[in-house]
Motif scaffolding. Structure first.
Motif, short mmCIF file in Angstrom:
data_model
loop_
_atom_site.label_atom_id
_atom_site.label_comp_id
_atom_site.label_asym_id
_atom_site.label_seq_id
_atom_site.Cartn_x
_atom_site.Cartn_y
_atom_site.Cartn_z
N ALA A 60 0.79 -1.25 -0.30
CA ALA A 60 0.14 -0.11 0.07
C ALA A 60 0.88 1.34 -0.41
CB ALA A 60 -1.26 0.22 0.99
N ILE A 61 0.21 2.53 -0.45
CA ILE A 61 0.51 3.70 -0.49
C ILE A 61 0.07 4.38 0.35
CG2 ILE A 61 2.52 3.51 -2.28
CD1 ILE A 61 0.48 5.29 -4.39
N ILE A 62 0.81 5.69 0.68
CA ILE A 62 0.24 6.95 1.29
C ILE A 62 0.50 7.69 0.76
CG2 ILE A 62 -0.39 7.80 4.15
CD1 ILE A 62 0.18 5.67 5.00
N PRO A 63 0.07 8.24 -0.14
CA PRO A 63 0.06 9.42 -1.07
C PRO A 63 0.18 11.08 0.08
CG PRO A 63 -1.29 8.29 -2.29
CD PRO A 63 -1.27 7.92 -1.04
N ARG A 64 1.63 11.21 0.52
CA ARG A 64 0.68 13.34 1.13
C ARG A 64 1.35 14.08 -0.60
NH1 ARG A 64 -1.96 13.64 4.55
NH2 ARG A 64 -1.00 16.12 5.10
N ILE A 65 1.12 14.38 -1.37
CA ILE A 65 1.45 15.30 -2.68
C ILE A 65 0.61 16.33 -2.12
CG2 ILE A 65 1.28 15.60 -4.57
CD1 ILE A 65 1.97 12.65 -4.05
N GLY A 66 1.91 17.41 -2.10
CA GLY A 66 2.15 18.71 -2.02
C GLY A 66 1.49 19.18 -2.69
N ALA A 67 0.69 20.38 -2.57
CA ALA A 67 -0.44 20.98 -4.03
C ALA A 67 0.55 21.30 -5.33
CB ALA A 67 -1.02 22.65 -3.69
N SER A 68 1.78 21.74 -4.94
CA SER A 68 2.13 22.39 -6.15
C SER A 68 3.06 21.19 -6.92
CB SER A 68 3.59 23.45 -5.89
OG SER A 68 4.65 22.92 -5.00
N LYS A 69 3.08 20.14 -6.61
CA LYS A 69 3.82 18.53 -6.79
C LYS A 69 2.59 17.94 -7.80
CE LYS A 69 7.96 20.32 -6.26
NZ LYS A 69 8.03 21.40 -6.69
N PHE A 71 1.04 17.00 -10.59
CA PHE A 71 1.15 16.27 -11.73
C PHE A 71 2.10 15.28 -11.30
CE2 PHE A 71 2.76 15.67 -15.31
CZ PHE A 71 2.58 15.07 -16.12
N TYR A 72 3.11 15.79 -10.89
CA TYR A 72 4.75 14.52 -10.92
C TYR A 72 3.88 13.49 -9.66
CZ TYR A 72 8.72 12.19 -11.18
OH TYR A 72 9.60 11.07 -11.08
N GLY A 73 3.10 13.85 -8.28
CA GLY A 73 3.07 12.93 -7.69
C GLY A 73 1.67 12.41 -8.43
N ALA A 74 0.60 12.93 -9.00
CA ALA A 74 -0.62 12.20 -9.54
C ALA A 74 0.26 10.89 -9.98
CB ALA A 74 -1.52 12.82 -9.62
N ALA A 75 1.08 11.30 -10.93
CA ALA A 75 1.55 10.33 -11.87
C ALA A 75 2.11 9.60 -10.79
CB ALA A 75 2.74 10.91 -13.12
N MET A 76 3.25 9.44 -10.02
CA MET A 76 3.28 8.49 -9.49
C MET A 76 2.43 7.48 -9.10
SD MET A 76 6.56 8.36 -9.40
CE MET A 76 6.47 6.85 -8.95
N VAL A 77 1.05 8.15 -8.02
CA VAL A 77 0.57 7.47 -7.63
C VAL A 77 0.01 6.55 -8.18
CG1 VAL A 77 -1.82 7.64 -6.49
CG2 VAL A 77 -0.25 9.15 -5.76
N SER A 97 -9.29 16.80 -6.82
CA SER A 97 -9.41 17.70 -5.52
C SER A 97 -8.36 18.93 -5.88
CB SER A 97 -8.97 16.81 -4.36
OG SER A 97 -7.81 17.14 -4.29
N ARG A 98 -7.65 18.85 -6.37
CA ARG A 98 -6.94 20.13 -6.80
C ARG A 98 -7.29 21.12 -7.72
NH1 ARG A 98 -1.87 18.01 -4.54
NH2 ARG A 98 -2.53 17.00 -2.41
N ASP A 99 -8.67 20.74 -8.35
CA ASP A 99 -9.23 22.40 -9.38
C ASP A 99 -10.28 22.27 -8.29
OD1 ASP A 99 -10.40 23.21 -10.68
OD2 ASP A 99 -9.42 21.62 -12.65
N LYS A 100 -10.17 23.35 -8.04
CA LYS A 100 -11.98 23.98 -6.96
C LYS A 100 -12.58 24.02 -8.18
CE LYS A 100 -9.07 27.39 -4.63
NZ LYS A 100 -9.00 26.62 -3.05
N LEU A 101 -12.55 24.47 -9.00
CA LEU A 101 -13.64 23.87 -10.11
C LEU A 101 -14.00 22.54 -10.42
CD1 LEU A 101 -16.01 25.85 -11.91
CD2 LEU A 101 -13.73 25.42 -14.20
N ARG A 102 -13.44 22.03 -10.73
CA ARG A 102 -14.00 20.45 -11.25
C ARG A 102 -14.73 20.17 -9.78
NH1 ARG A 102 -9.28 16.33 -14.07
NH2 ARG A 102 -10.66 14.07 -14.00
N SER A 103 -14.01 19.97 -8.67
CA SER A 103 -14.62 20.02 -7.51
C SER A 103 -15.97 20.57 -7.01
CB SER A 103 -13.74 20.21 -5.81
OG SER A 103 -12.16 19.90 -6.64
N LEU A 104 -15.58 21.45 -7.36
CA LEU A 104 -17.30 21.68 -7.20
C LEU A 104 -18.50 21.32 -8.55
CD1 LEU A 104 -16.76 26.16 -6.64
CD2 LEU A 104 -17.01 24.00 -4.87
N GLN A 105 -17.74 21.73 -9.81
CA GLN A 105 -18.71 20.42 -10.44
C GLN A 105 -19.44 19.28 -10.21
OE1 GLN A 105 -16.08 21.04 -13.65
NE2 GLN A 105 -17.67 22.49 -14.57
N VAL A 106 -18.20 18.61 -9.89
CA VAL A 106 -18.22 17.36 -8.97
C VAL A 106 -19.82 16.88 -8.03
CG1 VAL A 106 -17.11 15.37 -7.91
CG2 VAL A 106 -16.53 15.86 -9.48
#
Ligand SMILES: Nc1ncnc2c1ncn2[C@@H]1O[C@H](COP(=O)(O)OP(=O)(O)OP(=O)(O)O)[C@@H](O)[C@H]1O
Ligand SMILES: [Mg+2]
Ligand SMILES: [Mg+2]
Length: 309
Positions: A60-69, A71-77, A97-106
């Motif tokens: 298992a992995i526990i991602p703790r991906i920084g907001a500015s990273k 793209f790379y973090g999500a690719a790794m996950v 979740s990192r896109d405020k607009l997309r989150s609100l749409q969902v």
């Protein structure tokens, strides 16, 4: 069982707590700086290199991906998920979740209540945008902002027009939102693990600030959610598809409104204010979702060493 915590800094409170609780379970656990991982892709093989070696596939992995990273973090996950590794945060949910607009749409699509929000390109007329969002006072949010930076309250229509014109002129993407005055600088953070609320706190902004963010000088106390808040928080986590998250809500006349759902919620504020062992709840969630793979204890090798071929 082998667990990786994907984090850039093992001295952070959250990382240390996760490490402690995974160790307490008797698991083999390692903090991996995801920016130092190299993805290797070949036919039928998805490998990860770390510190010059092939990284064994964990359980298992526990991602703790920084907001500015993100793209790379999500690719790794995603890469680990493709190795059939259980992740406490799925890559798709993380990206969303990192896109405020997309989150609100969902969230809207899933009937979760939220502040009325307008999004327009910089080609639009500021006056029309202001009218659509219900007029001043308004809250403007830069799409990529976090920790309260880039969240602005504008009191009058005149101020709203000049600030909007300025942002549009700089080609900044932003959300325009109705201002929920009765929230009065407080918000509620519900910490969710596996579709259950495991702890909640109420945050109060620093004197004179409408933003409740702890990073902006706010303070937090333990809080007991009412039924509606609990149902809203769980609905938001489900809608976003996040197994571990922090749902931020502000109280309003029409009930709790979801501001956002954080996919790498910090543990310090919530554990210290509630005295609940949240990190352990995350380990219990992992335990429930995986069967240790015996093959994982084998040394990982490339099928054929094709480097240089
Ligand atoms: N529409 C609103 N009406 C009233 N207060 C608001 C509104 N939007 C945001 N706030 C306040 O400002 C704070 C920051 O806003 P938001 O959570 O959207 O920004 P953020 O930069 O993403 O913060 P985070 O660090 O939590 O990700 C909120 O926690 C809330 O207290
Ligand atoms: Mg945010
Ligand atoms: Mg917030």
């Amino acid at each position: 069982m082998r667990i990786y915590i994907l984090s850039r800094n093992e001295n952070l409170y959250s990382t240390k707590r996760l490490l402690e609780e995974a160790t307490a379970k008797g698991w083999e656990v390692k903090v991996i700086d995801y920016l130092k991982c190299t993805i290797e892709i070949m036919k039928g093989e998805l490998l990860v290199n770390y510190e010059g070696k092939l990284l064994p596939i964990p359980d298992a992995i526990i991602p703790r991906i920084g907001a500015s990273k993100t793209f790379y973090g999500a690719a790794m996950v995603r890469h680990f998920e493709m190795q059939d590794v259980f992740s406490t945060t799925g890559n798709l949910a993380l990206t969303r979740s990192r896109d405020k607009l997309r989150s609100l749409q969902v969230l809207s699509k899933n009937d979760v209540d939220l502040p009325r929000t307008v999004f327009a390109s910089n080609k639009s007329n500021a006056k029309d945008v202001i009218a659509l969002s219900g007029g001043a006072p308004l809250v403007l949010k830069i799409l990529e902002g976090t920790q309260g930076v880039g969240v602005v309250l504008v009191d009058s229509k005149k101020a709203a027009k000049s600030v909007l014109d300025a942002f549009y002129g700089m080609d900044v993407n932003l959300l325009v939102q109705e201002y929920i005055e009765e929230a009065n600088g407080t918000d509620i953070r519900a910490f969710i693990v596996d579709n259950e609320v495991v702890g909640a706190m109420k945050r109060q902004g620093a004197e004179g600030d409408f933003r409740s963010n702890l990073h902006q000088g706010g303070s937090a106390v333990a809080y007991k959610l009412n039924r509606k808040e609990k149902a809203t928080a769980i609905a938001a986590a489900r809608a976003m598809g996040l197994g571990v998250c922090g749902v931020d809500m502000i109280p309003s006349k029409r009930g709790p409104l979801v501001m956002e759902v954080n996919s790498s919620p910090g543990l310090e504020g919530i554990e210290k204010s509630t005295n609940i062992n949240i990190a352990q709840k995350i380990m219990d969630y992992i335990e429930k979702n995986i069967k240790p793979k015996s093959s994982n204890t084998k040394k990982i090798k490339r099928k054929k060493d094709s480097i240089g071929a």
